[in-house]
Design an enzyme around this catalytic site. Structure first.
Site, PDB file in Angstrom:
ATOM      1  N   LYS A   1      42.050  32.828  42.879  1.00  0.00           N
ATOM      2  CA  LYS A   1      42.279  32.912  44.333  1.00  0.00           C
ATOM      3  C   LYS A   1      43.368  32.921  45.017  1.00  0.00           C
ATOM      4  CE  LYS A   1      37.684  30.466  44.638  1.00  0.00           C
ATOM      5  NZ  LYS A   1      36.765  29.324  45.279  1.00  0.00           N
TER       6      LYS A   1
ATOM      7  N   ASP B   1      35.147  29.940  51.652  1.00  0.00           N
ATOM      8  CA  ASP B   1      34.668  28.740  51.219  1.00  0.00           C
ATOM      9  C   ASP B   1      34.832  27.613  52.164  1.00  0.00           C
ATOM     10  OD1 ASP B   1      34.463  29.411  48.392  1.00  0.00           O
ATOM     11  OD2 ASP B   1      36.537  28.816  47.809  1.00  0.00           O
TER      12      ASP B   1
END
Ligand code: NDP
Length: 272
Positions: free
Chosen positions: A66, A101
């Site tokens: 990420k 997220d």
């Protein structure tokens, strides 16, 4: 030609994202393919370059890439806040990066679990990529107090100092686990990877306020944290809802429609 997407990770074989996006595609009548891409640990950019060159429209990004994805993209606000990206969109001729997220967690808490964050005392354990992704959204949801606890305290301090620059009026602190004795929280989020190894952070049992929710981002297993929280009176939830909700946000970015998630969460629960 069918639009193609993928999840990039290392490892990636365990990822439920292909099944989740296939369910979203069926539900919304969208014609797309979604694959798993195993990238070498030093080969994120090369792997994604090749997928783009072959006509891929976008990727989801999972552990440990990420932060690589953030460097690879033009970040939207959600990725900038997290300094990490889990969704890349290639369709506009650029590589636009997002982090879904945080919104996935907030939707799971507030919509699926009926937990209103506003005015609550929140403890987040862990100071890795997952905490980077959810910290600003938790503050934007107006938690009354937010404490980040981590085994390596310097990482929690750095994360909190960074968040303070934007959220100066918030009650925000970094603490080692042994400083939590006596403090109580309405929401305790385990954003560590300890549960994957059947471990848990050294949490004092007194942290759970009456009626507290204990949320473990790990999913598809009963973690020691969830067992501990139940034993000390908290209700518990795992991270499967967050996983499906962050995927629904990615689908919205790519396809312009946000799928219904409840049935997909239930279907994924049956698979795990
Ligand atoms: P990182 O590897 O970036 O960070 C791991 C964190 O866990 C660190 O803060 C580390 O502490 C802490 N930790 C690990 N083991 C222990 C232990 N035994 N005791 C105390 N602390 C421990 O991982 P991520 O932040 O990316 O992910 C964390 C978890 O969240 C993973 O399990 C991941 O699967 C899950 N996740 C779930 C999502 C969902 O949609 N449900 C989305 C994103 C993540 P230290 O800094 O001291 O090493």
């Amino acid at each position: 030609m069918t639009d193609r997407y993928a999840v990039v990770g290392h490892p990636v074989a365990h990822s439920l994202s292909p099944e989740i996006h296939a369910a979203f595609a069926r539900q919304t009548g969208h014609n797309l393919e979604y694959a798993r891409l195993l990238a070498p640990l030093n080969g994120f950019a090369t792997t994604v370059d090749e997928f783009r060159a072959s006509g891929g429209c976008g990727v989801n990004v999972t552990v440990p890439f990420k932060f690589d994805a953030f460097k690879y993209c033009e970040p939207a606000a959600s990725a900038l806040a997290a300094e990490a990206a889990n969704t890349l969109d290639f369709r506009a001729g650029t590589i636009r990066g997002y982090n879904t997220d945080g919104s996935g967690l907030i939707t799971d808490l507030e919509h699926n679990l009926g937990f209103t964050i506003c005015g609550q005392r929140v403890l987040v354990m862990g100071a890795g990529g997952a905490t980077y992704g959810v910290l600003h959204p938790l503050l934007e949801a107006q938690s009354k107090l937010l404490v980040v606890a981590n085994r390596t305290i310097d990482k929690a301090v750095a994360l909190v100092e960074r968040a303070r620059q934007k959220f100066s009026g918030h009650d925000l602190a970094a603490k080692p686990y042994d400083a939590l004795d006596g403090a109580q929280f309405d929401l305790v989020i385990n954003a560590t990877s300890a549960g994957l190894r059947d471990e848990m952070p050294p949490l004092p049992p007194s942290v759970f306020a009456p009626g507290a929710l204990a949320y473990d981002m790990v999913y598809a297993r009963q973690t020691p944290f969830m067992t501990f929280a139940k034993r000390h009176g908290a209700r518990t939830a795992d991270g499967l809802g967050m996983l499906v909700e962050q995927a629904a946000e990615a689908f919205l970015i790519w396809r312009g429609v946000r799928p219904e998630t409840r049935a997909v969460i239930a279907a994924m629960r049956d698979r795990t």
